[in-house]
Every structure is written in structure tokens, then in C-alpha cells.
Design a protein around this motif. Structure first.
Motif, PDB file in Angstrom:
ATOM      1  N   TRP A  29       0.827  -1.185   0.000  1.00 31.54           N
ATOM      2  CA  TRP A  29       0.000   0.000   0.000  1.00 31.54           C
ATOM      3  C   TRP A  29       0.870   1.247   0.000  1.00 31.54           C
ATOM      4  N   ARG A  30       0.332   2.335  -0.491  1.00 30.17           N
ATOM      5  CA  ARG A  30       1.084   3.574  -0.604  1.00 30.17           C
ATOM      6  C   ARG A  30       1.513   4.128   0.753  1.00 30.17           C
ATOM      7  N   ASP A  31       0.800   3.740   1.827  1.00 19.19           N
ATOM      8  CA  ASP A  31       1.191   4.208   3.161  1.00 19.19           C
ATOM      9  C   ASP A  31       2.289   3.350   3.785  1.00 19.19           C
ATOM     10  N   GLY A  32       2.830   2.418   2.984  1.00 21.90           N
ATOM     11  CA  GLY A  32       3.943   1.597   3.446  1.00 21.90           C
ATOM     12  C   GLY A  32       3.540   0.261   4.036  1.00 21.90           C
ATOM     13  N   ARG A  33       2.275   0.058   4.247  1.00 20.87           N
ATOM     14  CA  ARG A  33       1.814  -1.209   4.814  1.00 20.87           C
ATOM     15  C   ARG A  33       1.884  -2.313   3.758  1.00 20.87           C
ATOM     16  N   VAL A  34       2.281  -3.508   4.187  1.00 26.23           N
ATOM     17  CA  VAL A  34       2.378  -4.656   3.284  1.00 26.23           C
ATOM     18  C   VAL A  34       1.507  -5.782   3.831  1.00 26.23           C
ATOM     19  N   GLU A  35       0.666  -6.349   2.982  1.00 24.22           N
ATOM     20  CA  GLU A  35      -0.171  -7.493   3.359  1.00 24.22           C
ATOM     21  C   GLU A  35       0.191  -8.673   2.468  1.00 24.22           C
ATOM     22  N   ARG A  36       0.377  -9.811   3.081  1.00 26.65           N
ATOM     23  CA  ARG A  36       0.706 -11.034   2.343  1.00 26.65           C
ATOM     24  C   ARG A  36      -0.525 -11.939   2.383  1.00 26.65           C
ATOM     25  N   THR A  37      -1.050 -12.300   1.205  1.00 28.92           N
ATOM     26  CA  THR A  37      -2.224 -13.162   1.155  1.00 28.92           C
ATOM     27  C   THR A  37      -1.866 -14.487   0.498  1.00 28.92           C
ATOM     28  N   THR A  38      -2.375 -15.550   1.099  1.00 28.90           N
ATOM     29  CA  THR A  38      -2.198 -16.912   0.591  1.00 28.90           C
ATOM     30  C   THR A  38      -3.560 -17.599   0.646  1.00 28.90           C
ATOM     31  N   VAL A  39      -3.578 -18.910   0.405  1.00 25.33           N
ATOM     32  CA  VAL A  39      -4.828 -19.664   0.499  1.00 25.33           C
ATOM     33  C   VAL A  39      -5.421 -19.485   1.893  1.00 25.33           C
ATOM     34  N   GLY A  40      -6.699 -19.173   1.961  1.00 27.45           N
ATOM     35  CA  GLY A  40      -7.356 -18.948   3.245  1.00 27.45           C
ATOM     36  C   GLY A  40      -7.454 -17.496   3.647  1.00 27.45           C
ATOM     37  N   THR A  41      -6.878 -16.613   2.833  1.00 28.55           N
ATOM     38  CA  THR A  41      -6.994 -15.182   3.081  1.00 28.55           C
ATOM     39  C   THR A  41      -7.316 -14.488   1.764  1.00 28.55           C
ATOM     40  N   ALA A  42      -7.718 -13.223   1.852  1.00 24.41           N
ATOM     41  CA  ALA A  42      -8.016 -12.446   0.646  1.00 24.41           C
ATOM     42  C   ALA A  42      -7.677 -10.993   0.918  1.00 24.41           C
ATOM     43  N   ALA A  43      -7.273 -10.292  -0.135  1.00 23.18           N
ATOM     44  CA  ALA A  43      -7.072  -8.850  -0.062  1.00 23.18           C
ATOM     45  C   ALA A  43      -8.373  -8.167  -0.462  1.00 23.18           C
ATOM     46  N   VAL A  44      -8.736  -7.108   0.256  1.00 21.86           N
ATOM     47  CA  VAL A  44      -9.934  -6.329  -0.058  1.00 21.86           C
ATOM     48  C   VAL A  44      -9.471  -4.920  -0.406  1.00 21.86           C
ATOM     49  N   LEU A  45      -9.645  -4.536  -1.659  1.00 17.24           N
ATOM     50  CA  LEU A  45      -9.158  -3.260  -2.168  1.00 17.24           C
ATOM     51  C   LEU A  45     -10.311  -2.268  -2.250  1.00 17.24           C
ATOM     52  N   THR A  46     -10.068  -1.054  -1.766  1.00 19.26           N
ATOM     53  CA  THR A  46     -11.090  -0.009  -1.678  1.00 19.26           C
ATOM     54  C   THR A  46     -10.807   1.100  -2.687  1.00 19.26           C
ATOM     55  N   PRO A  47     -11.828   1.661  -3.327  1.00 14.43           N
ATOM     56  CA  PRO A  47     -11.618   2.759  -4.278  1.00 14.43           C
ATOM     57  C   PRO A  47     -10.832   3.916  -3.646  1.00 14.43           C
ATOM     58  N   GLY A  48     -10.024   4.573  -4.501  1.00 22.35           N
ATOM     59  CA  GLY A  48      -9.238   5.706  -4.061  1.00 22.35           C
ATOM     60  C   GLY A  48      -7.929   5.339  -3.409  1.00 22.35           C
ATOM     61  N   MET A  49      -7.655   4.054  -3.271  1.00 22.15           N
ATOM     62  CA  MET A  49      -6.474   3.601  -2.554  1.00 22.15           C
ATOM     63  C   MET A  49      -5.427   3.071  -3.533  1.00 22.15           C
ATOM     64  N   PRO A  50      -4.303   3.760  -3.705  1.00 20.79           N
ATOM     65  CA  PRO A  50      -3.243   3.255  -4.586  1.00 20.79           C
ATOM     66  C   PRO A  50      -2.657   1.964  -4.018  1.00 20.79           C
ATOM     67  N   VAL A  51      -2.307   1.032  -4.888  1.00 20.73           N
ATOM     68  CA  VAL A  51      -1.748  -0.235  -4.418  1.00 20.73           C
ATOM     69  C   VAL A  51      -0.853  -0.835  -5.490  1.00 20.73           C
ATOM     70  N   ASN A  52       0.225  -1.478  -5.043  1.00 23.96           N
ATOM     71  CA  ASN A  52       1.071  -2.291  -5.911  1.00 23.96           C
ATOM     72  C   ASN A  52       0.983  -3.727  -5.436  1.00 23.96           C
ATOM     73  N   LEU A  53       0.967  -4.651  -6.378  1.00 19.75           N
ATOM     74  CA  LEU A  53       0.853  -6.065  -6.040  1.00 19.75           C
ATOM     75  C   LEU A  53       1.977  -6.851  -6.699  1.00 19.75           C
ATOM     76  N   ASN A  54       2.500  -7.832  -5.970  1.00 23.72           N
ATOM     77  CA  ASN A  54       3.475  -8.770  -6.505  1.00 23.72           C
ATOM     78  C   ASN A  54       2.928 -10.174  -6.358  1.00 23.72           C
ATOM     79  N   TRP A  55       2.766 -10.871  -7.492  1.00 17.14           N
ATOM     80  CA  TRP A  55       2.262 -12.239  -7.469  1.00 17.14           C
ATOM     81  C   TRP A  55       3.411 -13.210  -7.711  1.00 17.14           C
ATOM     82  N   SER A  56       3.432 -14.316  -6.964  1.00 18.16           N
ATOM     83  CA  SER A  56       4.396 -15.380  -7.222  1.00 18.16           C
ATOM     84  C   SER A  56       4.032 -16.099  -8.513  1.00 18.16           C
ATOM     85  N   SER A  57       4.970 -16.853  -9.046  1.00 16.20           N
ATOM     86  CA  SER A  57       4.740 -17.521 -10.335  1.00 16.20           C
ATOM     87  C   SER A  57       3.616 -18.545 -10.255  1.00 16.20           C
ATOM     88  N   ASP A  58       3.387 -19.116  -9.070  1.00 16.07           N
ATOM     89  CA  ASP A  58       2.333 -20.129  -8.920  1.00 16.07           C
ATOM     90  C   ASP A  58       1.051 -19.545  -8.343  1.00 16.07           C
TER      91      ASP A  58
END
Length: 335
Positions: A90-119
Motif C-alpha cells: 500500500w502507498r502508506d507503506g503497509r504490506v499485506e501477504r495473502t495466501t490460500v485462506g486469506t483475501a485482499a480487499v481493495l477499496t476505491p481511491g487507494m493506490p496499491v502495488n501487487l506482486n504475485w508469485s509464479s504459482d
């Protein structure tokens, strides 16, 4: 068979190894973004998506590590990995790691960068800001003037979130099927509304306390009006909020009034009424010309196992027995 092998398998499919084309496709289907492969393997994007009236949902994987950037989210997105890892920066410096059993919830107006693993393979659900706000306003019975801001990470291992993601799995299985449940208007309307309303109920946001607050119940006249509406028009895509609006009260007030005057919840009443319609239609149908699935879908039932259990409890036998005409007493069980 893994869900990734069947998720949205009947929906429109896209495959490309070109990063620019992949960025363009994702931007048109989900949200404006920039995609850049960062792994050693060649990009091999597979996407299957279903664009419905209230939301868009689909399955995506890239076959290599990728960077995805969006300067400003214009929509709500729930991104749930089926395998691999996604890091949301997230643009505020916070990092969330999501795997099976979790999900990211993205809200309008919020800049975000995502990195996906190859699998990393994900199911992604998109809801417009207008749709989310409209649903919340209907549930609250008033307009809202602040943007709905969700907590950024969802735990899919709680009972409520597991049930909610079960609706996503139903959508993933049924979307695009020529003779599937979602070819029926009531079924697809019910499923979409349950997904949006369910997200507002289970995922914390800045209106959660108000949604959960106690409200004075409505009067018995509102209950009678709601019941009469459901009996007169069970084909309408009712939800509690819609019935409340039609009777001039809030959804929470109507729910409490049903309880106060000895009725089951509004949606339980509607389900029983629709089960009676299914029962009548199965009695009058030719088993060689129709199916239980088709009749159930026409009346808005999307979870067939649950539907069969509910039908058996209400009528004392299976829906297939009714259709085959093997039931001695075909009269509907009284409500």
C-alpha cells in the motif's frame, strides 16, 4: 479436481503472453493497471471472467512472477489466492501477504502495488463503488456521504467468511454454463446480491457499527405488508432491504419486527413461499421434459444440496420424488 481447474471454466477465456495486451485486458475487465513480468519464466496469462449486472468475477494466473500497479483503485476488489502468494504493497507503506485462506480487499481511491508469485492463482471479484454504496444505503435505510472503506485483509477461515466464499465458489462453478443455474434471473440476482450484502456484513468497514446497531422494530402492519408482497410476487428478487424499503422501514427494523411478532426471518418466509411454488410446479411437470435443477433455478435456489434438504424438511420427501409422481399425498405441507 482443484477449483482452479474448474473455476469459471464456461466463462469467456483469454490467454496471452504479451504484457501490454494482458494489461489492456485486465484494465478493461477489472481496473486500470500496469502489469510487468518480473520472473524468469515467460508470461502466460490465463483469465476467465464473467461480467454480470452487479459485479464481475473471474479466475486469473500469469505463469510467472508479476508486478501489478494501480495509482488509484476505482472499484472494490476481493482477491483470493487459490495457490501461491500475493503481496499487496500500500502507498502508506503497509504490506499485506495473502495466501490460500486469506483475501485482499481493495477499496476505491487507494493506490496499491501487487506482486504475485509464479504459482499464484486467484479468484477476483469486482464491485463498483456505486453498487456497493447503493446496497449499503438500502441496508441502512438512509443515504451515506462517506466512502465505504474496508479492512484490507479478509480471513476466509471464519464460519461467516467461509460461507461467503462458498457463494463465490458457486458462481465460479455455474458462470457461463448454457443450462446452469445462473441462466435463471432470480438465481443470478440472488447470488449477486448475497455476495455484495454479505461482504458488507462480514468484512469490517467504517459503517459496520451502524449496521450492527440495535434499532427499534417496525410495527405489525409492516410485517403483514412484507408477507403479502412476498406471497403476491415471489418472482421478484426480494431481499430484506428491498422489502423494508417497500414497507417504509429499515431492514434491521423489519427483521426485528418479524421476530417480535412470531415470524421467521423475512428471507426464511420467502424461501418457504418459493419452495411451495417449486412443489406445485414439480407436481404439474412432466419428468421427461424438465428437471429439478431447472425448476429450482427458476425460483432462485442456487445451492442444490441445501435446496434439497430444505425441500425435504418442508414437504417430507425429495423434490425428485415429487417430480416422478411417486408421492402418495401431493398436497403441499401447510406453512
Amino acid at each position: 479436481m482443484p477449483i482452479s481447474d474448474v473455476a469459471f471454466s464456461s466463462s469467456p477465456q483469454v490467454q496471452t503472453g504479451d504484457a501490454d495486451e494482458a494489461s489492456d485486458i485486465l484494465s478493461r475487465v477489472y481496473l486500470p493497471l500496469v502489469l510487468r513480468p518480473t520472473g524468469a519464466e515467460a508470461l502466460d496469462m490465463h483469465m476467465r471472467a464473467e461480467e454480470l449486472s452487479m459485479l464481475t468475477a473471474g479466475y486469473v494466473h500469469f505463469g510467472t512472477e508479476v508486478f501489478i500497479g494501480s495509482d488509484e483503485m476505482p472499484v472494490y476488489c476481493v482477491e483470493a489466492p487459490l495457490s501461491g502468494v500475493a503481496r499487496n504493497i500500500w502507498r502508506d507503506g503497509r504490506v499485506e501477504r495473502t495466501t490460500v485462506g486469506t483475501a485482499a480487499v481493495l477499496t476505491p481511491g487507494m493506490p496499491v502495488n501487487l506482486n504475485w508469485s509464479s504459482d499464484c492463482r486467484e479468484i477476483c471479484v469486482k464491485v463498483s463503488e456505486t453498487q456497493m454504496r447503493t446496497q449499503l444505503e438500502t441496508m441502512l435505510g438512509r443515504s451515506v456521504d462517506r466512502r465505504i472503506t474496508f479492512a484490507r485483509k479478509m480471513n476466509l477461515n471464519t464460519r461467516a467468511s467461509y460461507d461467503w466464499f462458498g457463494l463465490v465458489r458457486t458462481l465460479a462453478r455455474e458462470a457461463g454454463r448454457t443450462n446452469g443455474l445462473l441462466t435463471h434471473r432470480l438465481a443470478v440476482d440472488n447470488l449477486q446480491r448475497q455476495l455484495v450484502e454479505g461482504l458488507l456484513l462480514i468484512q469490517p468497514h467504517n459503517y459496520s457499527e451502524e449496521l450492527a446497531a440495535e434499532q427499534r422494530p417496525a410495527g405489525e402492519a409492516a410485517v403483514k405488508r412484507a408477507v403479502d408482497l412476498m406471497h403476491a410476487h415471489p418472482e421478484i428478487s426480494w431481499d430484506t432491504a428491498g422489502l423494508a424499503h417497500a414497507t417504509g422501514v429499515t431492514a434491521r427494523a423489519l427483521q426485528k419486527a418479524f421476530q417480535r411478532y412470531g415470524h421467521p426471518p423475512p428471507m426464511t418466509c420467502l424461501r418457504r413461499i418459493r419452495l411451495e411454488r417449486v412443489h406445485t410446479e414439480l407436481i404439474d411437470s412432466d419428468s421427461g421434459a424438465t428437471t429439478v435443477t431447472a425448476v429450482a433455478g427458476r425460483w432462485g435456489f442456487v445451492h442444490l444440496g441445501r435446496f434439497a434438504d430444505q425441500y425435504r424438511k418442508q414437504f417430507g420427501h425429495s423434490p425428485s420424488a415429487t417430480l416422478r409422481g411417486t408421492v402418495m399425498n401431493k398436497a403441499a405441507t401447510p406453512r
